[in-house]
Design a protein around this motif. Structure first.
Motif, PDB file in Angstrom:
ATOM      1  N   GLU A 191       0.830  -1.199   0.000  1.00 38.73           N
ATOM      2  CA  GLU A 191       0.000   0.000   0.000  1.00 38.73           C
ATOM      3  C   GLU A 191       0.869   1.255   0.000  1.00 38.73           C
ATOM      4  O   GLU A 191       1.947   1.284   0.586  1.00 38.73           O
ATOM      5  CB  GLU A 191      -0.918   0.024   1.224  1.00 38.73           C
ATOM      6  N   THR A 208       4.180  11.651  -1.585  1.00 37.67           N
ATOM      7  CA  THR A 208       3.749  10.280  -1.329  1.00 37.67           C
ATOM      8  C   THR A 208       4.120   9.909   0.105  1.00 37.67           C
ATOM      9  O   THR A 208       4.995  10.536   0.722  1.00 37.67           O
ATOM     10  CB  THR A 208       4.421   9.286  -2.290  1.00 37.67           C
ATOM     11  N   MET A 236       6.900   3.957  -4.318  1.00 40.42           N
ATOM     12  CA  MET A 236       6.284   4.774  -5.372  1.00 40.42           C
ATOM     13  C   MET A 236       7.371   5.436  -6.214  1.00 40.42           C
ATOM     14  O   MET A 236       7.780   6.572  -5.953  1.00 40.42           O
ATOM     15  CB  MET A 236       5.359   5.824  -4.767  1.00 40.42           C
ATOM     16  N   LEU A 240       5.744   4.942 -11.340  1.00 40.43           N
ATOM     17  CA  LEU A 240       4.460   4.546 -10.758  1.00 40.43           C
ATOM     18  C   LEU A 240       3.589   5.750 -10.448  1.00 40.43           C
ATOM     19  O   LEU A 240       2.366   5.702 -10.604  1.00 40.43           O
ATOM     20  CB  LEU A 240       4.693   3.717  -9.490  1.00 40.43           C
ATOM     21  N   ALA A 244      -0.084   6.270 -11.954  1.00 46.23           N
ATOM     22  CA  ALA A 244      -1.255   6.487 -11.095  1.00 46.23           C
ATOM     23  C   ALA A 244      -1.972   7.779 -11.467  1.00 46.23           C
ATOM     24  O   ALA A 244      -3.211   7.848 -11.455  1.00 46.23           O
ATOM     25  CB  ALA A 244      -0.833   6.506  -9.630  1.00 46.23           C
ATOM     26  N   LEU A 271      -3.543   3.651  -2.536  1.00 43.17           N
ATOM     27  CA  LEU A 271      -3.263   2.742  -3.645  1.00 43.17           C
ATOM     28  C   LEU A 271      -2.750   1.397  -3.158  1.00 43.17           C
ATOM     29  O   LEU A 271      -2.065   1.315  -2.128  1.00 43.17           O
ATOM     30  CB  LEU A 271      -2.208   3.359  -4.569  1.00 43.17           C
ATOM     31  N   LEU A 273      -0.277  -1.389  -4.735  1.00 44.99           N
ATOM     32  CA  LEU A 273       0.677  -1.605  -5.827  1.00 44.99           C
ATOM     33  C   LEU A 273       0.708  -3.097  -6.137  1.00 44.99           C
ATOM     34  O   LEU A 273       1.444  -3.867  -5.521  1.00 44.99           O
ATOM     35  CB  LEU A 273       2.058  -1.077  -5.426  1.00 44.99           C
ATOM     36  N   THR A 274      -0.126  -3.504  -7.074  1.00 42.46           N
ATOM     37  CA  THR A 274      -0.272  -4.913  -7.413  1.00 42.46           C
ATOM     38  C   THR A 274       0.707  -5.303  -8.516  1.00 42.46           C
ATOM     39  O   THR A 274       1.398  -4.466  -9.101  1.00 42.46           O
ATOM     40  CB  THR A 274      -1.709  -5.209  -7.887  1.00 42.46           C
ATOM     41  N   PRO A 278      -0.719  -0.045 -10.187  1.00 42.95           N
ATOM     42  CA  PRO A 278      -1.429   0.553  -9.058  1.00 42.95           C
ATOM     43  C   PRO A 278      -2.948   0.466  -9.242  1.00 42.95           C
ATOM     44  O   PRO A 278      -3.468   0.681 -10.346  1.00 42.95           O
ATOM     45  CB  PRO A 278      -0.953   2.014  -9.068  1.00 42.95           C
ATOM     46  N   LYS A 279      -3.628   0.141  -8.155  1.00 42.96           N
ATOM     47  CA  LYS A 279      -5.091   0.115  -8.146  1.00 42.96           C
ATOM     48  C   LYS A 279      -5.590   0.963  -6.978  1.00 42.96           C
ATOM     49  O   LYS A 279      -4.956   1.013  -5.921  1.00 42.96           O
ATOM     50  CB  LYS A 279      -5.627  -1.314  -8.024  1.00 42.96           C
TER      51      LYS A 279
END
Length: 423
Positions: A191, A208, A236, A240, A244, A271, A273-274, A278-279
């Motif tokens: 996360e 971030t 991050m 990334l 995002a 977020l 971070l998969t 990022p989701k």
């Protein structure tokens, strides 16, 4: 310029400390504030739910900008009342604040605009929600739809936990917010938090961070509002962040503008971070707490003109400067938090702030000459350093000097980042 800051926690103390250094500032008011905020602002007694009183105060004191710290006043429409009165406010309208005020609203927005997020379904009926759980795998995430002070999310490891979470929501454990729930897939990854300042059309990256939600070391125990944080988020990368912004933040701003709810203020994207990128986990429509504390410790620009530009809808050409140092904050909380805890316990000593360490008050009060704990999360011991390890060392050295017998803290804030640094 005269400024009114609304709020009383550690986030607001960090904002007040930074705003108070602005050459643009004439007088800073805070409502209701706390003993730490009182050191850099004039505390005023204002009911944030009485919008007419807030407007009248701003007119009487010639307030040129209102900075709203917590989410509840924004969801309740305080920004609308101020804007209607011609008073600039750093914070979104009630219609835009639905990004935090309703998880279902945000998930539907993501669906319409192909914003990457967890698969989900919304439910307003307990039987339908439980029937759906019979079709899913575990772990799974159950969320109360509305504001629940950070306590409306359950990660259920099995069917029994999921059923109990659904019952808890619909039985009113979170008040009104549990009238509807969102059930979504469990995302795996690391996360991180991405902050952006927005003017309705544009978004400016504003740092971030990574926080620690679990109450105890090694990410054990119940979820809390946050037991510590560090910035920047080492996970991050610039790549990334750009992704995002392109895939999550910018489509969100476009989507909000299309429905007549342009977003201004600070947009905080939580977020995951998969492996596929990022989701979005969730949006907040205000600065994080305790993330604000580490952001303000690293911010080198004057925040006041930047906040004002966002409030007035014109961030074009605006940029911000950041320290290259890391910042880390350790939350000291009352024993028992996030459950029941005793108020009024004495804080007998605080170490003096210096160039690299500051203590932000989150839940303190004055009882005569005594400083006492007045909340669950009470103090944010925050430090900077050339590395996360150095920042943590300075913060924990200060924690050990705090005189408060009834407080506890995690001893491993920043541990993942330190492992990355040491690798």
């Amino acid at each position: 310029m005269n400024v009114l800051l609304i709020g009383s926690g550690g986030r607001e103390h960090a904002l007040a400390w930074k705003i108070s250094q602005s050459p643009m500032l004439q007088r800073l008011y805070a409502a209701p504030g706390n003993p730490g905020i009182a050191e850099c602002a004039e505390l005023v007694s204002l009911d944030e739910t009485d919008h007419a009183a807030v407007v009248a105060f701003c007119r009487d004191k010639d307030v040129g900008l209102v900075v709203v710290g917590p989410e509840a006043p924004l969801v309740a429409g305080i920004a609308d009342s101020l804007n209607e009165a011609g008073i600039a406010v750093f914070g979104p309208s009630a219609s835009a604040a639905r990004l935090e005020g309703s998880k279902g609203f945000t998930k539907d927005l993501c669906s319409r605009h192909d914003i990457p997020t967890a698969r989900y379904k919304r439910f307003s009926d307990v039987a339908a929600a439980k029937a759906y759980l019979d079709e899913t795998g575990f772990p799974i995430v159950i969320k109360a739809d509305g504001l629940a002070a950070g306590k409306g999310v359950t990660i259920a490891a099995n069917r029994a936990e999921a059923m109990a979470a659904v019952d808890s929501c619909f039985e009113g454990a979170f008040g009104g917010p549990g009238a509807e729930i969102v059930i979504e897939e469990f995302l795996e990854g690391e996360e991180a938090s991405l902050f952006c300042l927005c003017d309705g059309e544009r978004a400016l990256v504003f740092g971030t961070a990574q926080d620690h939600k679990r109450a105890f070391d090694k990410d054990r125990g119940p979820n809390t509002g946050g037991m510590g944080a560090y910035s920047p988020a080492l996970a991050m990368s610039e790549r990334l962040v750009e992704r995002a912004m392109r895939e999550i933040v910018e489509p969100t701003l476009k989507g909000m503008a299309e429905i007549g709810a342009p977003f201004t203020g600070v947009l905080y994207a939580g977020l995951m971070l998969t492996e596929t990128g990022p989701k979005l986990i969730e949006y907040n429509v205000r600065f994080g707490d305790p993330e604000s504390q580490v952001l303000m410790m690293r911010l080198e620009s004057d925040p006041l003109p930047v906040f004002l530009a966002a409030a007035k809808g014109d961030l074009a050409g605006i940029s911000v400067d950041w320290s290259r140092e890391r910042a880390l904050t350790v939350v000291m909380a009352s024993e028992g938090y996030p459950g029941s805890y005793e108020k009024g316990t004495a804080i007998t000593h605080l170490p003096a702030d210096d160039e690299t360490m500051r203590i932000f008050h989150a839940g303190t009060a004055r009882d005569g000459d005594r400083l006492v704990a007045n909340g669950g999360r009470v103090l944010n011991v925050t430090a900077r350093g050339t590395s996360v390890r150095e920042a943590a060392s300075r913060a924990y050295a200060a924690v050990e000097k705090v005189g408060w017998e009834k407080g506890f803290f995690r001893s491993d804030i920043g541990h993942r980042a330190i492992m990355v640094e040491d690798a």
